[in-house]
Design a protein around this motif. Structure first.
Motif, PDB file in Angstrom:
ATOM      1  N   LYS A  41       0.846  -1.190   0.000  1.00 51.87           N
ATOM      2  CA  LYS A  41       0.000   0.000   0.000  1.00 51.87           C
ATOM      3  C   LYS A  41       0.878   1.234   0.000  1.00 51.87           C
ATOM      4  O   LYS A  41       1.990   1.215   0.521  1.00 51.87           O
ATOM      5  N   GLY A  42       0.337   2.310  -0.532  1.00 51.89           N
ATOM      6  CA  GLY A  42       1.059   3.574  -0.542  1.00 51.89           C
ATOM      7  C   GLY A  42       1.089   4.184   0.852  1.00 51.89           C
ATOM      8  O   GLY A  42       0.239   3.892   1.701  1.00 51.89           O
ATOM      9  N   THR A  48      -3.547   7.557   6.243  1.00 51.11           N
ATOM     10  CA  THR A  48      -4.969   7.872   6.368  1.00 51.11           C
ATOM     11  C   THR A  48      -5.675   6.843   7.249  1.00 51.11           C
ATOM     12  O   THR A  48      -6.466   7.205   8.125  1.00 51.11           O
ATOM     13  N   ALA A  49      -5.373   5.578   7.031  1.00 48.01           N
ATOM     14  CA  ALA A  49      -5.987   4.528   7.853  1.00 48.01           C
ATOM     15  C   ALA A  49      -5.548   4.650   9.312  1.00 48.01           C
ATOM     16  O   ALA A  49      -6.355   4.485  10.225  1.00 48.01           O
ATOM     17  N   MET A  50      -4.280   4.962   9.532  1.00 46.95           N
ATOM     18  CA  MET A  50      -3.767   5.071  10.890  1.00 46.95           C
ATOM     19  C   MET A  50      -4.370   6.265  11.627  1.00 46.95           C
ATOM     20  O   MET A  50      -4.758   6.155  12.787  1.00 46.95           O
ATOM     21  N   GLY A  55      -7.879   8.071  15.870  1.00 49.93           N
ATOM     22  CA  GLY A  55      -8.662   9.241  16.257  1.00 49.93           C
ATOM     23  C   GLY A  55      -7.909  10.541  16.127  1.00 49.93           C
ATOM     24  O   GLY A  55      -8.175  11.497  16.851  1.00 49.93           O
ATOM     25  N   TRP A  56      -6.967  10.607  15.205  1.00 52.69           N
ATOM     26  CA  TRP A  56      -6.165  11.819  15.025  1.00 52.69           C
ATOM     27  C   TRP A  56      -6.723  12.732  13.963  1.00 52.69           C
ATOM     28  O   TRP A  56      -6.150  13.790  13.691  1.00 52.69           O
ATOM     29  N   ALA A  57      -7.821  12.389  13.329  1.00 55.15           N
ATOM     30  CA  ALA A  57      -8.328  13.165  12.197  1.00 55.15           C
ATOM     31  C   ALA A  57      -8.678  14.598  12.617  1.00 55.15           C
ATOM     32  O   ALA A  57      -8.313  15.558  11.939  1.00 55.15           O
TER      33      ALA A  57
END
Length: 154
Positions: A41-42, A48-50, A55-57
Motif C-alpha cells: 500500500k502507498g 490515512t488509515a492510521m 482518532g487523530w483526524a
C-alpha cells in the motif's frame, strides 16, 4: 438452540459404538509471492488509515487549518490577523487593530464557508475575532460575570 448443540456436539446420552470417523485435513496452500491482497500500500493510504483508527483526524485537521490561515483568509487579511487556538470548536483569531477585527467580523460567513469546505473534520462551529491586547480579567470561555478586577485587590 438445544437441537443445534445436539447436532454439532452430539447427544450426550447416546454412546457411540464402532470406529470414529477421522477428519481429513485440507492441504495447506503455500502463500504466493504475488497473490491477492499482498500488494504493498502507498504511504498515504497507510497514514490515512492510521489517523482515522487512532482518532487523530480532528486534531490534524485543526492544525492544518491553523497552518493554512493565509489561504483561508487571503494574503492581505492574513498580514493583519493570525489564528491563536481552537477551543470548544471555536477558532480564535487575533487581529492587529479594532478596525481589522470589525472587518473580519463582517467576513465571518465567507471565512466559515471556506473552513467548512476545506476542513470539515476540524469541527469548527464559529470564529471569534479579538481586537489588540486589552487587559482581560476573564479566565476561560465560560466565566461567571462579576465585579471584575475590583474583587482581587485588598
Amino acid at each position: 438452540m438445544y437441537l443445534r448443540f445436539k447436532e454439532v456436539f452430539g447427544d450426550a446420552t447416546s454412546r457411540r459404538y464402532g470406529p470414529r470417523k477421522r477428519r481429513t485435513r485440507e492441504p495447506v496452500v503455500e502463500s504466493e509471492a504475488y497473490g491477492r491482497g499482498r500488494d504493498p500500500k502507498g504511504i498515504a493510504d497507510v497514514m490515512t488509515a492510521m489517523t482515522s483508527e487512532l482518532g487523530w483526524a480532528t486534531p490534524l485537521a485543526k492544525s492544518d487549518l491553523l497552518m493554512a490561515w493565509r489561504e483561508i483568509a487571503g494574503a492581505d487579511t492574513a498580514e493583519h490577523s493570525f489564528p491563536l487556538d481552537v477551543t470548544d470548536s471555536v477558532l480564535t483569531v487575533q487581529c492587529d487593530s479594532t478596525a481589522w477585527a470589525t472587518q473580519l467580523r463582517h467576513m465571518r460567513t465567507m471565512i466559515m464557508t471556506r473552513i467548512a469546505q476545506s476542513y470539515p473534520d476540524a469541527g469548527i462551529e464559529s470564529v471569534r475575532f479579538q481586537a489588540p491586547h486589552a487587559p482581560s480579567w476573564k479566565k476561560g470561555s465560560r466565566s461567571i460575570p462579576g465585579r471584575g478586577p475590583r474583587d482581587t485587590y485588598g
